[in-house]
Design an enzyme around this catalytic site. Structure first.
Site, mmCIF file in Angstrom:
data_model
loop_
_atom_site.group_PDB
_atom_site.id
_atom_site.type_symbol
_atom_site.label_atom_id
_atom_site.label_comp_id
_atom_site.label_asym_id
_atom_site.label_seq_id
_atom_site.Cartn_x
_atom_site.Cartn_y
_atom_site.Cartn_z
ATOM 1 N N ARG A 1 -14.568 49.292 -12.738
ATOM 2 C CA ARG A 1 -15.180 49.049 -14.283
ATOM 3 C C ARG A 1 -16.089 47.716 -13.872
ATOM 4 O O ARG A 1 -17.187 47.663 -14.598
ATOM 5 C CB ARG A 1 -13.888 48.669 -15.237
ATOM 6 C CG ARG A 1 -13.261 50.074 -15.583
ATOM 7 C CD ARG A 1 -11.824 49.747 -16.203
ATOM 8 N NE ARG A 1 -11.152 50.973 -16.682
ATOM 9 C CZ ARG A 1 -10.603 51.784 -16.190
ATOM 10 N NH1 ARG A 1 -10.545 51.691 -14.728
ATOM 11 N NH2 ARG A 1 -10.099 53.009 -16.571
ATOM 12 N N GLY B 1 -10.915 60.148 -8.925
ATOM 13 C CA GLY B 1 -11.159 60.823 -10.252
ATOM 14 C C GLY B 1 -11.694 59.884 -11.033
ATOM 15 O O GLY B 1 -12.229 60.047 -12.224
ATOM 16 N N SER C 1 -4.762 58.630 -21.945
ATOM 17 C CA SER C 1 -5.495 58.401 -20.628
ATOM 18 C C SER C 1 -6.643 57.268 -20.837
ATOM 19 O O SER C 1 -7.428 57.751 -21.180
ATOM 20 C CB SER C 1 -6.034 59.918 -20.245
ATOM 21 O OG SER C 1 -7.136 59.783 -19.313
ATOM 22 N N GLN D 1 -8.787 56.943 -18.547
ATOM 23 C CA GLN D 1 -10.007 57.466 -17.945
ATOM 24 C C GLN D 1 -10.787 58.329 -18.880
ATOM 25 O O GLN D 1 -12.029 58.260 -18.960
ATOM 26 C CB GLN D 1 -9.739 58.518 -16.628
ATOM 27 C CG GLN D 1 -9.079 57.967 -15.503
ATOM 28 C CD GLN D 1 -8.830 58.553 -14.367
ATOM 29 O OE1 GLN D 1 -9.142 59.707 -14.198
ATOM 30 N NE2 GLN D 1 -8.436 58.133 -13.242
ATOM 31 N N ASP E 1 1.209 55.221 -12.200
ATOM 32 C CA ASP E 1 0.971 55.098 -10.573
ATOM 33 C C ASP E 1 2.088 54.773 -9.944
ATOM 34 O O ASP E 1 2.230 54.657 -8.779
ATOM 35 C CB ASP E 1 -0.248 54.505 -10.381
ATOM 36 C CG ASP E 1 -1.515 55.028 -10.884
ATOM 37 O OD1 ASP E 1 -1.768 56.505 -10.867
ATOM 38 O OD2 ASP E 1 -2.422 54.323 -11.062
ATOM 39 N N ARG F 1 -0.420 57.074 -2.768
ATOM 40 C CA ARG F 1 0.933 56.410 -2.907
ATOM 41 C C ARG F 1 2.322 56.903 -2.694
ATOM 42 O O ARG F 1 3.310 56.362 -2.458
ATOM 43 C CB ARG F 1 0.746 56.453 -4.742
ATOM 44 C CG ARG F 1 -0.277 55.710 -5.485
ATOM 45 C CD ARG F 1 -0.227 55.518 -6.793
ATOM 46 N NE ARG F 1 -1.340 54.977 -7.237
ATOM 47 C CZ ARG F 1 -2.122 53.653 -7.159
ATOM 48 N NH1 ARG F 1 -1.379 52.758 -6.630
ATOM 49 N NH2 ARG F 1 -3.129 53.556 -7.620
#
Length: 436
Positions: A28, A97, A171, A173, A323, A396
């Site tokens: 960002r 993504g 979300s 995103q 995550d 991950r």
């Protein structure tokens, strides 16, 4: 990805570390700095594949981003909200993504300019319609494979209109893409989520001077007004709590361990793992709390806990620890009783199907895990034996399997271990340091 790591079980973790800069904030800072006026200086940037993909795409859009060097601050010369150029080549988002979805929002309103976004084999199979559909309702012209749901994605920049948009899932995103599009849309754009998701975009847009309001229960309604300009800032990016989570859980479950993780971002939309650690009965404390550029930070000290309690993850907490599910799955194997993860369908469309992959790989150590459509049931008090496991190219998963290997009797092998570099390039060096 063919790198193999060998890990010996039965060791403990001792020491203090700093984890890499927050991945979400790194993306960002680049994007918002690129459309601000004047210079933005970024310190603490995550030097890894995904944010570097974002930097590469922005350079192709005409943004002056210098070569980024590990652990070195750098300065972007922003082009302003209307200054992005039509690229001469395809924008390759790699495996990221976040890069693809946020750029879809950024570019949808760039009138008269055309863009093509693609990614690697994995990214080109991930769902993009969840971003493309709301942008189309704002007037965006977005096309892709499988009725716009899969990349490569083509964007014909168009005049957008502000609107009120409800998102079917919480979300960050999707929300961020709509807010970035809202900067170029006429009037006001409002996003309403079913539960609050990560709010790094809102915090950063506000710091850059955007006219943005957060309201509604738990901040689930975010409103942005177009027409203003963003002004370049100095950004210090905190350590990524998602990267810290591997050490937080490792120090909790590996006998005789004590780890101090310094300067970690403690944004309340990201600290779901602390809620779960509380319910497990983990032994940790937060030190040196402060706030930098609107983001709360602190250091986390964790010691081994005995008799950890099982837990249930479901509902509104999911976006705050999405995550961390892979490493919490490992933790559940060593709690007393049965733990359950519900409402986690989103994990099936991450870099891999993380529910399936974590179940499949941990079972090789001897874990008792049942896979459900939306989650996992994990029996605790496992006795792990050594195994040969595979990250299946997911960063991950690679790091979660490394922590699991520490609790296995004997020496384990992790195939395709270099996947970790997507978000944590120095993970293996840090593991060696803490276990030495």
């Amino acid at each position: 990805m063919n790198n193999i790591r060998t890990i010996k079980g039965g060791v403990n973790l001792k020491g203090k570390i700093k984890v890499p800069g927050d991945k979400s904030i790194s993306h960002r800072a680049l994007i918002i700095g690129s459309i601000a006026e004047g210079e933005t200086t970024i310190e603490g940037f995550l030097y890894s594949e995904d944010p570097l993909s974002t930097a590469d795409c922005l350079r192709k859009l005409g943004v002056n981003i210098p070569e980024i060097k590990k652990d070195k601050p750098f300065t972007i010369s922003g082009l302003g909200i209307n200054g992005l150029k039509e690229p001469k080549e395809i924008l390759n988002c790699g495996n990221s993504g976040t890069t693809m979805r946020l750029l879809m929002g950024l570019l949808a309103g760039q009138e008269g300019k055309n863009f093509i976004l693609t990614g690697d084999i994995s990214l080109n199979e991930r769902p993009m319609g969840r971003v493309g559909k709301p942008l189309s309702l704002m007037g965006g012209k977005i096309f892709g494979r499988e009725k716009g749901n899969k990349a490569p994605i083509s964007i014909n920049g168009n005049k957008l209109k502000g609107c009120v948009m409800g998102t079917p899932v919480a979300s960050a995103q999707v929300k961020s893409a709509i807010l970035l599009a809202g900067l170029k849309a006429s009037g006001t754009t409002s996003v309403i989520e079913p539960a609050s998701s990560r709010d790094h975009t809102e915090r950063m847009l506000k710091a850059f001077g955007a006219d943005i309001t957060i309201r509604g229960e738990f901040g689930r309604n975010v409103v942005i007004k177009s027409g203003g300009s963003l002004i370049g800032q100095k950004i210090l990016i905190p350590g990524d709590i998602s990267s810290a989570s591997f050490w937080m859980i490792a120090a909790s479950i590996v006998p005789n361990s004590e780890v101090l993780i310094q300067n970690v971002g403690l944004n309340p939309t990201r600290t779901g793992i602390l809620n779960i650690m509380n319910s497990m009965g983990c032994n940790y404390e937060i030190l040196d709390k402060s706030t930098i550029a609107g983001e709360p930070i602190g250091s986390i000290k964790v010691k081994t806990s005995n008799n950890l309690k099982s837990f249930i993850i479901e509902g509104d907490i999911l976006p705050k620890l999405i995550d961390e599910i892979p490493i919490l799955t490992v933790a559940a194997c060593f709690c007393n009783g049965v733990s359950e993860i519900k409402d986690a369908q989103e994990l099936r469309v991450k870099e891999t199907d993380r529910l399936k992959v974590m179940a499949r790989q941990l079972q090789k150590f001897g874990a008792e895990i049942t896979e459900k459509e939306d989650g996992l049931i994990i029996n605790g008090q496992s006795k792990f034996h050594s195994a040969e496991v595979d990250s299946e190219t997911d960063h991950r998963v690679a790091m979660s399997l490394a922590i699991a290997s520490l609790l296995a009797k004997g020496t384990s092998k992790i195939m395709r271990a270099d996947a970790a570099s997507v978000s944590y390039p120095t993970f293996w060096e840090e593991l060696a340091k803490l276990t030495n």
